[in-house]
Design a protein around this motif. Structure first.
Motif, PDB file in Angstrom:
ATOM      1  N   MET A 107      28.608 -32.949 -28.125  1.00 47.89           N
ATOM      2  CA  MET A 107      29.746 -33.331 -28.969  1.00 47.89           C
ATOM      3  C   MET A 107      30.297 -32.160 -29.771  1.00 47.89           C
ATOM      4  N   MET A 108      29.494 -31.129 -29.954  1.00 49.91           N
ATOM      5  CA  MET A 108      29.942 -29.992 -30.769  1.00 49.91           C
ATOM      6  C   MET A 108      31.126 -29.274 -30.130  1.00 49.91           C
ATOM      7  N   GLY A 109      31.102 -29.125 -28.803  1.00 52.15           N
ATOM      8  CA  GLY A 109      32.227 -28.515 -28.102  1.00 52.15           C
ATOM      9  C   GLY A 109      33.486 -29.361 -28.196  1.00 52.15           C
ATOM     10  N   VAL A 110      33.318 -30.686 -28.190  1.00 53.91           N
ATOM     11  CA  VAL A 110      34.451 -31.602 -28.335  1.00 53.91           C
ATOM     12  C   VAL A 110      35.048 -31.467 -29.730  1.00 53.91           C
ATOM     13  N   TYR A 111      34.187 -31.429 -30.756  1.00 56.64           N
ATOM     14  CA  TYR A 111      34.669 -31.255 -32.133  1.00 56.64           C
ATOM     15  C   TYR A 111      35.420 -29.931 -32.296  1.00 56.64           C
ATOM     16  N   LEU A 112      34.929 -28.875 -31.654  1.00 60.56           N
ATOM     17  CA  LEU A 112      35.582 -27.564 -31.740  1.00 60.56           C
ATOM     18  C   LEU A 112      36.990 -27.629 -31.159  1.00 60.56           C
ATOM     19  N   GLN A 113      37.122 -28.251 -29.989  1.00 59.54           N
ATOM     20  CA  GLN A 113      38.444 -28.347 -29.359  1.00 59.54           C
ATOM     21  C   GLN A 113      39.400 -29.202 -30.191  1.00 59.54           C
ATOM     22  N   ARG A 114      38.878 -30.276 -30.766  1.00 59.39           N
ATOM     23  CA  ARG A 114      39.726 -31.110 -31.626  1.00 59.39           C
ATOM     24  C   ARG A 114      40.218 -30.310 -32.838  1.00 59.39           C
ATOM     25  N   SER A 115      39.352 -29.469 -33.392  1.00 55.22           N
ATOM     26  CA  SER A 115      39.743 -28.668 -34.556  1.00 55.22           C
ATOM     27  C   SER A 115      40.807 -27.646 -34.185  1.00 55.22           C
ATOM     28  N   TRP A 116      40.759 -27.095 -32.946  1.00 50.72           N
ATOM     29  CA  TRP A 116      41.805 -26.173 -32.501  1.00 50.72           C
ATOM     30  C   TRP A 116      43.154 -26.879 -32.448  1.00 50.72           C
ATOM     31  N   ILE A 117      43.153 -28.113 -31.957  1.00 48.47           N
ATOM     32  CA  ILE A 117      44.405 -28.870 -31.864  1.00 48.47           C
ATOM     33  C   ILE A 117      44.967 -29.135 -33.257  1.00 48.47           C
ATOM     34  N   ALA A 162      38.728 -35.434 -23.716  1.00 47.87           N
ATOM     35  CA  ALA A 162      38.162 -36.156 -24.863  1.00 47.87           C
ATOM     36  C   ALA A 162      38.548 -35.504 -26.186  1.00 47.87           C
ATOM     37  N   ALA A 163      38.956 -34.233 -26.135  1.00 52.28           N
ATOM     38  CA  ALA A 163      39.375 -33.539 -27.351  1.00 52.28           C
ATOM     39  C   ALA A 163      40.623 -34.167 -27.962  1.00 52.28           C
ATOM     40  N   PHE A 164      41.430 -34.838 -27.114  1.00 56.24           N
ATOM     41  CA  PHE A 164      42.668 -35.451 -27.599  1.00 56.24           C
ATOM     42  C   PHE A 164      42.460 -36.895 -28.047  1.00 56.24           C
ATOM     43  N   ALA A 165      41.264 -37.425 -27.807  1.00 53.59           N
ATOM     44  CA  ALA A 165      40.986 -38.816 -28.160  1.00 53.59           C
ATOM     45  C   ALA A 165      40.420 -38.917 -29.573  1.00 53.59           C
ATOM     46  N   ASP A 166      40.733 -40.022 -30.235  1.00 49.98           N
ATOM     47  CA  ASP A 166      40.125 -40.337 -31.539  1.00 49.98           C
ATOM     48  C   ASP A 166      40.345 -39.224 -32.569  1.00 49.98           C
ATOM     49  N   LEU A 167      41.566 -38.687 -32.599  1.00 52.65           N
ATOM     50  CA  LEU A 167      41.862 -37.576 -33.504  1.00 52.65           C
ATOM     51  C   LEU A 167      42.051 -38.019 -34.959  1.00 52.65           C
TER      52      LEU A 167
END
Length: 473
Positions: A104-114, A243-248
């Motif tokens: 999940m850490m990689g997903v959180y990182l990508q969400r933070s970039w967005i 998944a990075a774009f989901a649940d933002l």
């Protein structure tokens, strides 16, 4: 959903009832393992800003004042927003690592970039229309024009912050921040060498100083990308995902509360620099105040190492369900940080005038800096306390409460006191700094009370609920 007890004990073991010295020593080793590379990274990253100011100070006094105004107001304003929003990544990655949700850490990182990338783009007009903005708020014409020229050079730095801040927090949460320290230190050395070459040897002036800043900054980010994408984070980076774009929206909510918490703190000093621009001999006032702020902020970067380490330790322990270890970590981090603060307090009292000549050859500016040295020393002492307490807040995910603390401390108390003493009592920049210090004192007292009152067992439950909310198989 988490690891077994056997899997997490080597990393996150709870302090047992053994000898106190041994417990302190073990916890100190964990803290320093995170804090020292974090200190190197923050001191050198911020050092690039200070080195740029140092070289510009030897180009012209106008460039020094314009850069000081630009850096202390706009850059700090934007940096505050992005640091604050990135601290949501620190909370989630730290708790996910403690719970064993590594992917999940990689997903959180990508969400933070967005989220941070969109935020940076929204803030872009501030750097394009700097001159009319400074004119609107009544700054001197020549300073406003020069600051407008400098601000365009800061646009690449704006997007550098998006990646460098989030990646640092992602790597730090999994205790891989040694590599961040190495990359930051290397880019700092490159920046010093390029600044010397471009400004002192080739005489490129402003363009040389800012080009050096941009080149060295992006060398750092490129190195971090190579490290992550090259396979050195196999458990936490599984590649780009939809998944990075989901649940933002829940992450945006946490990012906003984190952003407000940090922004209220960083904008406080920016407003005081702005007020210095309305005083008699504004060029000297802005130069002296911004030099003192940068000296204070540079020492603050060391204390931020403890903010980062306390945040990681707290979030790891809460993620693993260990409330007692979280409380013990706070005490060790706070005690260690205060010892370092006392050392800098003494150094500032002894060598303030010598430090001012690093930034300027103007006797008038140096004299103004020297007059603030006692207040600057006590600011450095307080730097050793409240960043650790802020790190506790980030680790626990209670940023919204701290945002109200910062609002009351700085804007209801510190700012009015600074204006009253600076303008009504005619103490000039000394009055502004007394106001700054009074706000920090109140904030430190309130954060101490907040930390004392936190129910850590309840925070363990909240961390578990938060991780379950974001979890993706």
């Amino acid at each position: 959903m988490g690891n077994s007890t056997e899997e997490r004990l080597p990393l996150l073991g709870e302090p047992d009832g053994s000898d106190l010295k041994k417990r302190v020593w073990n916890e100190s080793k964990k803290l320093w393992k995170i804090a020292f590379p974090g200190m190197i990274a923050r001191v050198t990253s911020f050092g690039m800003i200070v080195v740029t100011q140092l070289f510009l100070g030897h180009v012209s006094e106008l460039d020094l004042a314009a850069y000081g105004l630009q850096q202390s107001i706009l850059l700090r304003f934007v940096n505050g927003i992005l640091i604050g929003m990135s601290s949501a990544t620190e909370t989630l990655c730290g708790q996910a690592y403690g719970a064993g949700h590594y992917h999940m850490m990689g997903v959180y990182l990508q969400r933070s970039w967005i989220i941070d990338g969109v935020t940076a783009t929204i803030l872009l007009p501030l750097f394009i229309f700097t001159t009319p903005l400074f004119r609107l708020i009544g700054q001197e014409e020549d300073i406003a024009i020069e600051a407008g020229k400098i601000s365009l050079w800061f646009i690449p730095i704006l997007y550098y912050f998006v990646f460098s801040l989030t990646i640092q927090m992602y790597l730090q949460a999994q205790q891989k921040n040694k590599i961040v320290g190495w990359f930051s230190a290397s880019s700092f050395v490159v920046h010093v060498l390029l600044s010397w070459l471009f400004v002192m040897k080739l005489g490129f002036g402003l363009a040389g100083a800012m080009s050096s800043f941009i080149i060295s900054s992006y060398l750092l980010v490129i190195g971090e990308f190579v490290y992550i994408f090259g396979g050195w984070c196999p458990n936490t980076w599984k590649g780009f995902t939809k998944a990075a774009f989901a649940d933002l929206f829940p992450l945006i909510k946490l990012s906003i509360s984190s952003g407000i918490m940090i922004c209220l703190e960083l904008w406080y000093s920016s407003i005081l620099v702005l007020l210095a621009g309305y005083m008699k001999n504004a060029t000297v006032a802005i130069s002296a105040f911004s030099i003192c702020l940068n000296l204070n902020a540079w020492e603050f970067m060391i204390c931020l190492g403890f903010l980062g380490s306390s945040c990681v330790r707290i979030s790891n322990e809460l993620g693993s369900g260990n409330a007692k270890a979280a409380k013990f970590s706070i005490m060790v981090a706070l005690g260690t940080s205060i010892i370092i603060g006392v050392i800098f307090w003494i150094l500032c009292l002894l060598f303030s005038r010598e430090m001012s000549y690093l930034f300027t050859s103007s006797e008038e500016v140096a004299e103004s800096v020297s007059s603030l040295h006692v207040l600057l020393a006590f600011s450095m002492l307080l730097n050793s306390v409240y960043p650790v307490l802020s790190g506790v807040a980030i680790g626990a995910g209670v940023q919204s409460t701290v945002a109200f603390v910062n609002l009351g401390s700085y804007y209801a108390i510190g700012l009015p006191v600074g204006i009253l003493l600076g303008y009504v009592a005619h103490l000039q920049v000394t009055g502004l700094w007394i106001g700054l210090l009074s706000g920090v004192v109140v904030q430190t007292l309130l954060l101490s009370y907040l930390t004392w009152k936190i129910d850590w067992n309840e925070q363990v439950n909240k961390a578990s609920e938060r991780l379950a909310r974001f979890f993706i198989e």
